[in-house]
Design a protein around this motif. Structure first.
Motif, short mmCIF file in Angstrom:
data_model
loop_
_atom_site.label_atom_id
_atom_site.label_comp_id
_atom_site.label_asym_id
_atom_site.label_seq_id
_atom_site.Cartn_x
_atom_site.Cartn_y
_atom_site.Cartn_z
N PRO A 19 0.80 -1.24 0.00
CA PRO A 19 0.00 0.00 0.00
C PRO A 19 0.82 1.28 0.00
CG PRO A 19 -0.88 -1.58 1.57
CD PRO A 19 0.42 -2.14 1.10
N GLN A 20 1.89 1.34 0.82
CA GLN A 20 2.66 2.58 0.90
C GLN A 20 3.34 2.90 -0.43
OE1 GLN A 20 2.80 4.98 2.96
NE2 GLN A 20 4.51 6.12 2.06
N GLY A 21 4.00 1.90 -1.01
CA GLY A 21 4.68 2.12 -2.28
C GLY A 21 3.71 2.49 -3.39
N VAL A 22 2.59 1.77 -3.48
CA VAL A 22 1.61 2.05 -4.54
C VAL A 22 0.99 3.42 -4.34
CG1 VAL A 22 -0.54 1.30 -5.62
CG2 VAL A 22 1.17 -0.40 -4.94
N ARG A 23 0.71 3.79 -3.10
CA ARG A 23 0.14 5.12 -2.83
C ARG A 23 1.06 6.22 -3.36
NH1 ARG A 23 -3.58 6.62 0.80
NH2 ARG A 23 -3.42 4.63 1.90
N GLU A 24 2.36 6.08 -3.13
CA GLU A 24 3.29 7.10 -3.60
C GLU A 24 3.44 7.05 -5.12
OE1 GLU A 24 4.38 9.42 -1.65
OE2 GLU A 24 3.42 8.48 0.07
N ALA A 25 3.38 5.85 -5.69
CA ALA A 25 3.53 5.71 -7.14
C ALA A 25 2.40 6.40 -7.90
CB ALA A 25 3.60 4.23 -7.52
N VAL A 26 1.18 6.33 -7.37
CA VAL A 26 0.03 6.87 -8.09
C VAL A 26 -0.26 8.32 -7.74
CG1 VAL A 26 -1.01 4.58 -8.25
CG2 VAL A 26 -1.70 6.10 -6.39
N TYR B 107 -3.16 -3.85 -9.30
CA TYR B 107 -3.88 -5.07 -8.96
C TYR B 107 -4.11 -5.09 -7.45
CZ TYR B 107 -2.29 -6.48 -13.60
OH TYR B 107 -2.04 -6.52 -14.95
N ALA B 108 -5.33 -5.48 -7.07
CA ALA B 108 -5.68 -5.48 -5.65
C ALA B 108 -6.60 -6.64 -5.34
CB ALA B 108 -6.36 -4.17 -5.26
N THR B 109 -6.52 -7.15 -4.12
CA THR B 109 -7.53 -8.09 -3.65
C THR B 109 -8.79 -7.29 -3.33
OG1 THR B 109 -6.85 -7.88 -1.34
CG2 THR B 109 -5.77 -9.62 -2.65
N PRO B 110 -9.95 -7.94 -3.30
CA PRO B 110 -11.17 -7.21 -2.93
C PRO B 110 -11.06 -6.52 -1.57
CG PRO B 110 -11.75 -9.29 -3.95
CD PRO B 110 -10.25 -9.32 -3.75
N GLU B 111 -10.43 -7.20 -0.61
CA GLU B 111 -10.28 -6.59 0.72
C GLU B 111 -9.40 -5.35 0.65
OE1 GLU B 111 -8.51 -7.63 5.18
OE2 GLU B 111 -8.55 -9.18 3.62
N ALA B 112 -8.27 -5.44 -0.10
CA ALA B 112 -7.39 -4.27 -0.22
C ALA B 112 -8.09 -3.15 -0.98
CB ALA B 112 -6.10 -4.68 -0.93
N PRO C 17 5.03 -12.30 -3.36
CA PRO C 17 4.77 -12.72 -1.97
C PRO C 17 4.74 -11.54 -1.01
CG PRO C 17 7.02 -13.27 -2.61
CD PRO C 17 6.32 -12.82 -3.85
N ASP C 18 5.19 -10.37 -1.47
CA ASP C 18 5.20 -9.16 -0.64
C ASP C 18 4.13 -8.16 -1.07
OD1 ASP C 18 7.63 -9.59 1.12
OD2 ASP C 18 8.51 -9.87 -0.86
N ALA C 19 3.11 -8.63 -1.76
CA ALA C 19 2.10 -7.73 -2.32
C ALA C 19 1.28 -7.01 -1.24
CB ALA C 19 1.16 -8.50 -3.24
N GLN C 20 1.03 -7.66 -0.12
CA GLN C 20 0.14 -7.11 0.91
C GLN C 20 -1.20 -6.71 0.30
OE1 GLN C 20 2.18 -4.26 3.67
NE2 GLN C 20 3.94 -4.62 2.32
N GLY C 21 -1.60 -7.46 -0.73
CA GLY C 21 -2.90 -7.24 -1.35
C GLY C 21 -2.94 -6.18 -2.42
#
Length: 285
Positions: free
Chosen positions: A40-47, A58-63, A94-98
């Motif tokens: 989440p932190q990396g993707v938040r900064e990327a976008v 890409y995200a899981t429904p929960e994420a 394996p480090d996606a965290q969703g």
């Protein structure tokens, strides 16, 4: 979340999933011109606005429910958003965290960095560990550095572990890679930066330099000046030929019984010392 796509990805062996996972390798990153951002932190900064082009998220429904603001920002940047189950995201990383993103590689040149008039720049020479490189980049961002330079012998900063270690700072600071140390140092010096090498056997004590910052006597490096720091390999430090490139070699004082500091810690200390000295230079009379 009404605008979240309905077609949930459920096959962890699908070609799309394999293509995303392949970005853990340098060959795939070079071939596609993209890299993987995990969590989440990396993707938040990327976008965030002003960042590099983001191709896919890409995200899981929960994420997707938990980080709906991140997905909204991704869509606003023109990224494609897809949902996948936990097995799919785990297969991607394996480090996606969703949550993962596929982001474009946007090269930055040294000339572009120098044209902006930098005052604080770390140079990583023969730094091989992605975690260390990413942590130094994060420290550089926190200290207000203008760019981070890596020699061609250093790790790929877009390695997933390096990207994770930056905690998003990769998207805040220009990064120049693939440099030869000698020409890079010459260019930095020509741009008005003092080049200091960090080494435990340095002739100058960092604390002593801080004491005289802004009023350093002749022959003593002035930390209040625009500065580039040379940092070396985790195991053996700076090579002799790299130390010889610097205007001076500086040691971080060790007051206790520790044998030495690791690369990332030493880099953080040096960068924040320069940042502190630069405040002295810019403070009103």
């Amino acid at each position: 979340m009404d605008d979240v796509p309905d077609d949930l990805m459920t096959n962890p062996r699908a070609d799309r999933v394999r293509a995303v996972h392949a970005l853990t390798t340098r060959a795939a990153r070079r071939r596609t011109g993209t890299f993987l951002v995990e969590g989440p932190q990396g993707v938040r900064e990327a976008v965030a606005p002003g960042g590099p082009p983001v191709h896919d998220v890409y995200a899981t429904p929960e994420a997707a429910r938990r980080y709906d603001d991140v997905l909204a920002a991704a869509r606003a940047r023109g990224a494609r958003v897809r949902l996948g189950d936990e097995d799919v995201l785990a297969a991607m990383s394996p480090d996606a965290q969703g949550l993962v993103a596929v982001v474009a590689l946007v090269p930055t040149g040294l000339g572009e960095v120098l044209a902006a008039g930098p005052t604080l720049v770390p140079v990583l020479a023969h730094v091989r560990d992605p975690g260390n490189a990413g942590t130094v980049l994060r420290a550089a961002d926190a200290a207000g550095a203008d760019a981070v330079l890596l020699t061609r012998s250093s790790v790929d900063v877009h390695n997933p572990k390096a990207v994770r270690s930056t905690a998003g700072s990769l998207f805040h600071v220009p990064v120049v890679t693939g440099l030869d140390a000698g020409p890079a140092v010459q260019a930095l010096r020509a741009a008005g930066l003092t080049v200091l090498a960090a080494d435990g056997a340095g002739d100058h004590d960092l604390d002593d330099l801080l004491d005289v910052a802004g009023q350093a006597p002749a022959g003593t490096p002035d930390l209040a000046r625009p500065t580039a720091w040379l940092f070396g390999n985790e195991a053996w430090g700076l090579r002799e030929e790299d130390r010889a490139l610097a205007d001076a070699v500086v040691r971080v004082p060790i007051r206790g019984r520790a044998e030495s500091l690791n690369l990332a810690t030493a880099a953080a200390v040096c960068l924040f010392a320069s940042a502190r000295a630069h405040r002295t230079r810019t403070a009103p009379a």
